[in-house]
Design an enzyme around this catalytic site. Structure first.
Site, mmCIF file in Angstrom:
data_model
loop_
_atom_site.group_PDB
_atom_site.id
_atom_site.type_symbol
_atom_site.label_atom_id
_atom_site.label_comp_id
_atom_site.label_asym_id
_atom_site.label_seq_id
_atom_site.Cartn_x
_atom_site.Cartn_y
_atom_site.Cartn_z
ATOM 1 N N GLY A 33 73.812 120.092 14.621
ATOM 2 C CA GLY A 33 74.852 121.353 14.629
ATOM 3 C C GLY A 33 74.150 122.459 15.559
ATOM 4 N N VAL B 254 73.266 126.447 7.710
ATOM 5 C CA VAL B 254 74.378 126.195 8.176
ATOM 6 C C VAL B 254 74.336 125.793 9.520
ATOM 7 C CG1 VAL B 254 76.855 127.244 8.529
ATOM 8 C CG2 VAL B 254 75.472 127.961 6.732
ATOM 9 N N GLY B 255 75.106 124.752 9.893
ATOM 10 C CA GLY B 255 75.496 124.206 11.368
ATOM 11 C C GLY B 255 76.649 124.639 12.090
ATOM 12 N N ASP B 256 76.959 123.725 12.739
ATOM 13 C CA ASP B 256 78.203 124.089 13.641
ATOM 14 C C ASP B 256 79.536 123.987 12.828
ATOM 15 O OD1 ASP B 256 77.660 121.231 13.908
ATOM 16 O OD2 ASP B 256 79.473 121.141 15.035
ATOM 17 N N THR C 150 79.132 114.891 9.404
ATOM 18 C CA THR C 150 80.350 115.829 9.510
ATOM 19 C C THR C 150 81.388 114.662 9.790
ATOM 20 O OG1 THR C 150 79.271 117.246 10.957
ATOM 21 C CG2 THR C 150 81.578 117.384 11.101
ATOM 22 N N SER D 285 77.432 111.711 4.056
ATOM 23 C CA SER D 285 77.533 112.828 5.083
ATOM 24 C C SER D 285 78.583 114.142 4.557
ATOM 25 C CB SER D 285 77.766 112.284 6.363
ATOM 26 O OG SER D 285 78.886 111.772 6.459
ATOM 27 N N THR E 63 81.758 119.032 6.027
ATOM 28 C CA THR E 63 80.481 118.364 6.011
ATOM 29 C C THR E 63 79.576 118.773 4.785
ATOM 30 O OG1 THR E 63 78.336 118.205 7.307
ATOM 31 C CG2 THR E 63 79.464 120.321 7.178
#
Length: 334
Positions: A247, A222-224, A193, A79, A211
């Site tokens: 995310g 792209v997430g958070d 993450t 991850s 992450t």
């Protein structure tokens, strides 16, 4: 890979068993202030590296960077970093950010070929006038800063990707962080993450989040995690928070910032995390019934707490002596 592995550090770190009751957790937190917390079971090894940095005179920023680097360098962790599962095109892309007590921030998104995204994020903060670099620009900057390029796609991650290609069917699995690193990568994860928060010997705070992102994501997703206020937020007057899980849902409620603001208004870390999880559930309803989002907070007094949508989220809590315990967060859904 150079440097200590997560497994070596985990073996050396004194890790307590999961607390058996909420009362036991409350008592432990009341008697021993935390100086470092991080997400998931593998956070224990990250915390061990952070405490070592603190003992050597390092700042809170040094602590979270050191911890993040442990997770990034561990190829058994599907991850984060090296060994992370790729996007649907078979390319591993990394996201990371850091934030300090002074409000200094740095982030990278969609970084390729560089193991330690958390360190590149720190360089963005310290050596550029910007707060975020992305894609090829982030990679070029990292190379200019002396980071060595490396193929991040390990044979095991590539095999998992090729197996996924047979159906190209993305099926999120809740709490995959705690299962995949114990076995082998082989199935898609949906929330990848490690988030870290630390209090230095000078009582100043910092945080980091790093992450490899959602497994088999669309290229460019792209997430958070690298977004200040979503995946990470630190306010030295109050405390800090970090997020893990899907995310896209964390971004919808500016998760980490919302937790810190809830603590500013008097809630303890657990209650602050819960308030934001409940807000997300009200906002999204049944659309988050099968998803995981978890929030983790550490306040200036060294109180740690977390809350999640689904059961199973765990986090590592370490005090100034280096004693670490793994806590299990409460959850909105059973």
């Amino acid at each position: 890979m150079s440097g200590p592995s997560r497994r070596r550090l985990l073996a050396a770190a004194p890790v307590a068993a999961l607390a058996t009751s909420a009362a036991a957790r409350s008592t432990a937190q009341a008697t021993t202030a935390a100086v470092m917390v991080s997400t998931w079971d593998f956070g224990a090894a990250a915390n061990a590296a952070g405490i070592a940095a603190r003992a050597a005179g390092g700042s809170a920023l040094d602590m979270v960077e050191a911890g993040g680097r442990v997770a990034e360098a561990d190829e058994s962790n599907a991850s984060v970093g090296y060994g992370g599962l790729p996007d649907r095109d078979g390319r591993v892309t990394l996201d990371a950010c850091v934030m300090t007590w002074a409000g200094d921030i740095g982030a990278v998104c969609a970084l390729e070929d560089i193991v330690h995204a958390v360190s590149v994020a720190r360089r963005v903060m310290e050596r550029t006038p910007h707060t975020m670099l992305v894609g090829e620009g982030a990679r070029t900057f990292a190379l200019e800063q002396g980071f060595e390029p490396q193929n991040l796609l390990t044979p095991r991650a590539e095999a998992a990707w090729r197996e996924w290609l047979k159906t190209a069917n993305y099926a999120p699995r809740i709490n995959s962080e705690n299962t995949d690193w114990r076995t082998m990568p082989g199935g898609p994860g949906n929330h990848d993450t490690i988030g870290l928060l630390a209090i230095g010997a000078d009582r100043r705070m910092a945080g980091a989040c790093t992450t490899s992102g959602m497994a088999f994501k669309m290229r460019g997703r792209v997430g958070d995690s690298p977004i200040i206020g979503a995946g990470l937020y630190v306010d030295d007057e109050v405390g800090g928070a970090t997020a893990t899980g899907v995310g896209e849902d964390v971004v919808r409620v500016a998760g980490a910032h919302a937790v810190v603001e809830a603590m500013r208004h008097g809630l303890d870390p657990v209650a602050a995390c819960r308030s934001v999880i409940e807000r997300l559930a009200r906002l999204r309803g049944t659309r988050v019934a099968g998803s995981q989002v978890a929030l983790l907070a550490l306040d200036k007094q060294g109180r740690a707490g977390a809350f999640a949508l689904q059961p199973g989220f765990t986090y590592a809590v370490t005090d100034a002596t280096g004693q670490t315990r793994i806590e299990r967060a409460g959850a909105l859904f059973s």
